[in-house]
Design an enzyme around this catalytic site. Structure first.
Site, PDB file in Angstrom:
ATOM      1  N   GLU A 356       6.146  -5.006  -0.022  1.00 38.65           N
ATOM      2  CA  GLU A 356       6.295  -4.504  -1.392  1.00 38.65           C
ATOM      3  C   GLU A 356       7.393  -5.189  -2.207  1.00 38.65           C
ATOM      4  O   GLU A 356       8.280  -4.539  -2.746  1.00 38.65           O
ATOM      5  CB  GLU A 356       6.587  -2.990  -1.344  1.00 38.65           C
ATOM      6  CG  GLU A 356       5.467  -2.194  -0.715  1.00 38.65           C
ATOM      7  CD  GLU A 356       5.760  -0.716  -0.616  1.00 38.65           C
ATOM      8  OE1 GLU A 356       4.865   0.084  -0.875  1.00 38.65           O
ATOM      9  OE2 GLU A 356       6.900  -0.352  -0.250  1.00 38.65           O
TER      10      GLU A 356
HETATM   11  C1  TNX Z   1       4.723   2.236   1.866  1.00 41.12           C
HETATM   12  S1  TNX Z   1       4.366   0.998   4.489  1.00 41.12           S
HETATM   13  C2  TNX Z   1       5.886   1.623   2.291  1.00 41.12           C
HETATM   14  C3  TNX Z   1       7.127   2.432   2.406  1.00 41.12           C
HETATM   15  C4  TNX Z   1       6.904   3.855   2.005  1.00 41.12           C
HETATM   16  C5  TNX Z   1       5.567   4.328   2.508  1.00 41.12           C
HETATM   17  C6  TNX Z   1       5.291   5.775   2.261  1.00 41.12           C
HETATM   18  C7  TNX Z   1       5.310   0.013   3.899  1.00 41.12           C
HETATM   19  C8  TNX Z   1       5.432  -1.239   4.598  1.00 41.12           C
HETATM   20  N1  TNX Z   1       5.956   0.347   2.762  1.00 41.12           N
HETATM   21  O1  TNX Z   1       8.162   1.864   1.666  1.00 41.12           O
HETATM   22  O2  TNX Z   1       7.927   4.615   2.535  1.00 41.12           O
HETATM   23  O3  TNX Z   1       4.546   3.568   1.900  1.00 41.12           O
HETATM   24  O4  TNX Z   1       4.133   6.194   2.916  1.00 41.12           O
END
Ligand code: TNX
Length: 554
Positions: A356
């Site tokens: 992300e």
């Molecule tokens: C996505 S899964 C994210 C996290 C969040 C999560 C909540 C991932 C690699 N990144 O930063 O906490 O969703 O479900």
């Protein structure tokens, strides 16, 4: 009386345990002194009486008697090979578990000095050369038990199986109940996958070492062997780094919602690592980079491009923060952090996050990851990253591991398959199956729902080798269930999201595909409710499972 008859009619449609409870409460209020004959409620469909055992994960091969028993007595001893200190420790683990519940803790003695009474023998002698590293063979006869493995890990897993064959009240510290027994039979068992993991996010809400140890205990009961700790994020930095004190004094001082946060000192970390090791669990440390870094940026402003420290962050949005990938200071920082954590973490892995990153171009992301993966390798560790590392134009180092988390689109599936074709391995954590922070259904108060609801069947009833076209069994190291803690503040919250899901993930990771089935799993799971009750665990009683109740009366 009419009202009572109506209620009795309703009971026929309830799961057995609920019916029993309702009958008991009815009798308390209405049966005293009356002659009422209470009709027996029959459960609909297959019942827990139809299953031979309630082992989770289900062993590769299991053949147990429904009548023959090995019953422990005050004379029962646990016998280990002479000079095998680890086996002695594993033997004491079993002895203390039993001793918690019966008056006499079994003695743990070395082979050759045992008494004449019945024995539970843990041995590596005579282990079949073909018995894999984590495999075990368990023979239970009415006059003694022999657990054979070619490694201490195998002995430990065999002991977890013995644990689940003992009555659920073995988990209850103050029961003092008899008898303590297990069924006669033979189990030959070995795991399907080498990576059977769970992840705990200690960054969004901090969980102190005692809580993490409890989480490790939960994993051990189900033969899980990788604990991934998400140690840094926008909301907090949770591990001491010598030479970078502000990461913890400032970056660790807060959490989601503004609470005081916290962090693991080096001594606490070292203690956690050995606690996990004693349960054959390897800790996988994650420092999330180059995004999810607000806590680090707030602590060391030279890591930002404009040199300005952002405020500490207590919200839950993602994707806004990033390390300045053009600055040398950034790579000095990454080197300090990876070196210090690698030095106190014996496992072979370092997880560098990579998810992300919304504010960098792909070029900037790749520029960062190319150097970051070399730093990880220079400190002797194997790179693990979220599946974004497989999607960009980056040559991953040999042995790298992509952790697949996003619900599959053709593009992500193709990227992961390409990475696998160039030698990467994958760990499967599909959010729409085994994200433990997804709500069970619309009535779940805790958790999130961005990947949909994950009910107990969703989490269990899928096949890892079919998840991504082009990624076959050989490239799959295993499965891991992540628990993100934006909405979870305390251990009882964690427990509610983890149970029963963790048991299902354990079976996905350990058991042969052919041995798994939702229909028997839900019945075996029903028998784990009493175990969790005895352990004081706050679990979700899904209506899809005919939960049994803990019986503590003599
Ligand atoms: C996505 S899964 C994210 C996290 C969040 C999560 C909540 C991932 C690699 N990144 O930063 O906490 O969703 O479900």
């Amino acid at each position: 009386m009419d009202a009572m008859r109506n209620r009795l009619r309703q009971i026929g449609h309830l799961p057995l345990s609920a019916a029993a409870l309702l009958l008991a409460s009815l009798c308390l209020s209405a049966c005293a002194g009356s002659e009422t004959v209470v009709e027996r409620a029959e459960p609909a469909g297959p019942s827990t009486m139809d299953i031979q055992h309630s082992l989770i994960p289900i062993p590769a091969s299991v053949d147990l008697s429904t009548t023959g028993r090995f019953t422990l007595t005050d004379a029962t001893q646990i016998v280990v090979d002479g000079g095998d200190a680890e086996a002695g420790r594993i033997g004491r683990f079993l002895a203390e578990l039993i001793g918690n519940t019966v008056e006499t803790t079994p003695a743990v003695v070395e082979s050759g000095s045992e008494g004449a009474g019945p024995h539970i023998r843990l041995t590596q002698e005579g282990a079949d050369a073909g018995l894999g590293d984590e495999a075990y063979d368990l023979v239970i006869a009415s006059d003694g038990v022999t657990l054979t493995a070619s490694s201490d890990a195998g002995l430990f897993y065999g002991v977890q199986t013995i644990r689940q064959l003992l009555p659920p009240y073995v988990e209850y510290g103050a029961a003092y109940l008899h008898p303590m027994w297990m069924p006669v039979g033979h189990i030959a068992d070995a795991p399907r996958f080498e990576w059977r993991g769970a992840m705990l996010d200690v960054a969004r809400h901090f969980f102190p070492p005692g809580d993490v140890k409890q989480f490790i205990d939960f994993m051990a009961l189900y033969k899980l062997n990788r604990l991934h700790l998400h140690l840094s994020d926008d909301q907090g930095w949770r591990i001491e780094i010598p030479g970078r004190p502000r990461l913890t004094s400032h970056g660790g001082s807060i959490q989601v919602g503004g609470g005081p946060g916290g962090y693991f000192s080096t001594a606490e970390w070292t203690d956690l690592v050995s606690y996990a090791q004693e349960r054959f669990i390897t800790i996988v440390p994650e420092i999330d980079m180059p995004g999810h870094t607000n806590a680090a940026l707030a602590s060391y402003p030279e890591l930002t491009c404009d040199g300005q420290a952002p405020e500490l962050f207590t919200g839950t949005e993602v994707g806004f923060s990033f390390l300045c990938v053009e600055k040398e200071e950034t790579y000095e920082f990454v080197d300090d952090v990876v070196r210090e954590i690698a030095a106190i973490t014996p496992g072979p892995y370092f997880h560098l996050g990579g998810d992300e990153v919304h504010e960098l171009t792909e070029e900037q992301y790749v520029q960062f990851m190319e150097r970051a993966q070399e730093i990880v390798a220079s400190h002797g560790k194997r790179v693990v990253g979220w599946d974004e590392i497989a999607e960009v134009d980056l040559d991953l180092l040999p042995g790298s591991i992509a952790q697949v988390w996003r619900p599959q689109t053709d593009a992500t599936a193709e990227a992961v398959a390409d990475a696998v074709a160039s030698g990467a391995s994958v760990v499967l954590s599909p959010a729409d199956r085994i994200y433990l922070d997804m709500k069970y259904d619309s009535s779940t108060v805790l958790g999130l729902a961005w990947a949909g609801y994950n009910d107990v069947r969703d989490a269990y009833d899928w096949e890892p080798s079919e998840l991504i076209p082009g990624v076959s069994e050989e490239a799959i190291l295993g499965v891991e269930a992540p628990l993100w803690t934006e909405s979870l503040e305390k251990m009882s919250d964690v427990e509610y999201m983890v149970f029963p899901q963790l048991a299902g993930v354990a079976e996905l990771g350990w058991s042969p595909a052919a041995a798994r089935s939702w229909d028997t799993y839900r019945l075996r799971l029903a028998a784990h409710g009493p175990r969790w009750t005895a352990l004081g665990i706050n679990f979700y009683r899904t209506p899809d499972v005919p939960w049994q109740e803990l019986e503590l009366g003599r």
